[in-house]
Scaffold this active site. Structure first.
Site, PDB file in Angstrom:
ATOM      1  N   HIS A   1       6.070  -1.809  13.301  1.00 25.79           N
ATOM      2  CA  HIS A   1       6.579  -2.019  11.933  1.00 25.79           C
ATOM      3  C   HIS A   1       7.338  -3.353  11.808  1.00 25.79           C
ATOM      4  CE1 HIS A   1       7.952   0.253   8.069  1.00 25.79           C
ATOM      5  NE2 HIS A   1       7.789  -1.039   7.834  1.00 25.79           N
ATOM      6  N   ILE A   2       6.581  -4.442  12.041  1.00 22.45           N
ATOM      7  CA  ILE A   2       7.212  -5.775  12.013  1.00 22.45           C
ATOM      8  C   ILE A   2       6.747  -6.612  10.835  1.00 22.45           C
ATOM      9  CG2 ILE A   2       7.752  -5.948  14.482  1.00 22.45           C
ATOM     10  CD1 ILE A   2       5.104  -7.603  14.745  1.00 22.45           C
TER      11      ILE A   2
ATOM     12  N   SER B   1      -7.082  -0.951  -7.111  1.00 23.18           N
ATOM     13  CA  SER B   1      -5.660  -0.932  -7.413  1.00 23.18           C
ATOM     14  C   SER B   1      -5.453  -0.102  -8.661  1.00 23.18           C
ATOM     15  CB  SER B   1      -5.225  -2.384  -7.652  1.00 23.18           C
ATOM     16  OG  SER B   1      -3.861  -2.555  -7.390  1.00 23.18           O
TER      17      SER B   1
ATOM     18  N   GLU C   1       6.334   7.937  12.003  1.00 22.08           N
ATOM     19  CA  GLU C   1       7.068   6.846  12.624  1.00 22.08           C
ATOM     20  C   GLU C   1       8.464   7.262  13.096  1.00 22.08           C
ATOM     21  OE1 GLU C   1       6.055   3.394  10.229  1.00 22.08           O
ATOM     22  OE2 GLU C   1       8.003   2.563  10.784  1.00 22.08           O
TER      23      GLU C   1
ATOM     24  N   SER D   1       1.231  -0.975   5.168  1.00 21.66           N
ATOM     25  CA  SER D   1       2.015  -0.460   4.035  1.00 21.66           C
ATOM     26  C   SER D   1       2.929   0.681   4.500  1.00 21.66           C
ATOM     27  CB  SER D   1       1.087  -0.022   2.904  1.00 21.66           C
ATOM     28  OG  SER D   1       0.270   1.069   3.294  1.00 21.66           O
ATOM     29  N   ARG D   2       2.441   1.891   4.439  1.00 23.11           N
ATOM     30  CA  ARG D   2       3.197   3.035   4.955  1.00 23.11           C
ATOM     31  C   ARG D   2       2.225   3.946   5.694  1.00 23.11           C
ATOM     32  NH1 ARG D   2       6.979   0.343   4.505  1.00 23.11           N
ATOM     33  NH2 ARG D   2       8.896   0.687   3.334  1.00 23.11           N
TER      34      ARG D   2
END
Ligand code: DGY
Length: 321
Positions: free
Chosen positions: A283-284, A175, A265, A235-236
């Site tokens: 994407h839920i 991180s 997406e 995440s993305r």
């Protein structure tokens, strides 16, 4: 106060907006607006309640100089040009916290499904392709006692790690910030990214999408994973080079992947949907009734606060207040 809600959200959020704002228009379309539609509907507004799929860029802001506040229905704000908003003194807020559990639960759904071939097995049963029980069928990977690698130890990454408690897992994390409290409460150990990628059995991505994290996982990072590794992304999409992932899964260089988000997406990179060693969700991450209702209320409250000149509870550009 004249606001646009770019897509229907749970009713409590709309009711709250209507109690305070003179005009509340909700997009009549149950789909992502095109850039032109978004721009046309945003003209003359004081505030926007946007979805994570709405690009809010300088072009839109130039065309809509009356906008003073933007409240994003979601925690990720990569759809909004934040420096551009700040420069124009437009407040931006998002909805962190309320979706942490839901997204962490979705992550675990993907971990289980990818590790145990749940979708492949389900398809076989449903399409009458299952010939009956047999020792070598649908062999998955166990989770208990394995090493979980968390990339991005914000709220969601930390929660995913906490949820592993019942599975006696070793936790590694990478991180921007070293998180001592997280280390103390979960036994997690900070590592550099290559060590995490080479060591972890299950790797779960929870970093925001920024210039730094775009393609954080590309071909060379995928090559570091164990052949038994499972890669999860809630995440993305653009954090993973999707073409490189397709290659890696096709060549069976990793065991499986589980994705809730995609690089382009809602389009998928060619070949991705043909693979059975990847679980694909639409994407839920935050999609529970309770969570989406909280997100609606929270984003409405933030928009009202900003339009009334108050600091919202979750500012993305706090320097404005
Ligand atoms: C978020 O909040 O950023 C999610 O991706 C939308 O559910």
């Amino acid at each position: 106060m004249n606001v646009l809600v770019t897509r229907a959200i749970p009713e409590p959020g709309i009711t709250l907006l209507k109690q305070t704002c003179t005009t509340v228009d909700v997009s009549p379309h149950d789909r992502v607006l095109s850039s032109d539609e978004l721009l046309a509907m945003s003209r003359g507004r004081d505030g926007l309640l946007t979805m994570v799929t709405d690009p809010v860029n300088a072009q839109l802001l130039d065309a809509c100089p009356t906008i003073r506040a933007i409240s994003n229905f979601g925690v990720g704000t990569n759809n909004i040009d934040i420096p551009e908003c700040t420069r124009r003194r437009i407040g931006v807020a998002n909805t962190p916290g309320v979706l942490t559990d839901a997204t962490a639960e979705t992550t675990w759904a993907l971990i289980f499904a990818a590790a145990r071939g749940v979708i492949e097995g389900e398809i076989a049963v449903r399409t009458a392709q299952w010939p009956g029980w047999g020792p070598p069928q649908y062999l998955g990977m166990g989770i208990t006692g394995k090493t979980l690698g968390i990339i991005g130890a914000g709220r969601i990454g930390q929660r995913v790690a906490e949820m592993s408690r019942g599975f006696n897992m070793r936790i590694l994390y990478h991180s921007r910030t070293v998180r001592r409290d997280f280390e103390r409460s979960t036994g997690a150990r900070f590592t550099d990214l290559p060590t995490l990628l080479r060591t972890a059995d299950i790797i779960s991505i929870h970093t925001p999408l920024t210039a730094r994290t775009r393609h954080l996982i590309g071909a060379s990072q995928l090559a570091m994973l164990k052949p038994t590794a499972i890669l999860i992304n809630t995440s993305r999409g653009p954090v993973i080079d999707e073409a490189a992932l397709v290659e890696s899964l096709r060549e069976k260089r990793i065991f499986a992947a589980g994705l809730d988000v995609y690089e382009y997406e809602p389009e998928l990179t060619t070949g991705l949907r043909d693979l059975l060693n990847v679980v694909l969700l639409p994407h839920i991450g935050s999609a529970t009734v309770e969570t989406r209702t909280k997100m609606a209320l929270m984003s409405a409250e933030h928009l009202i606060s900003m339009l009334q000149g108050r600091r919202p509870a979750c500012p993305v550009n706090p320097e404005l207040w």
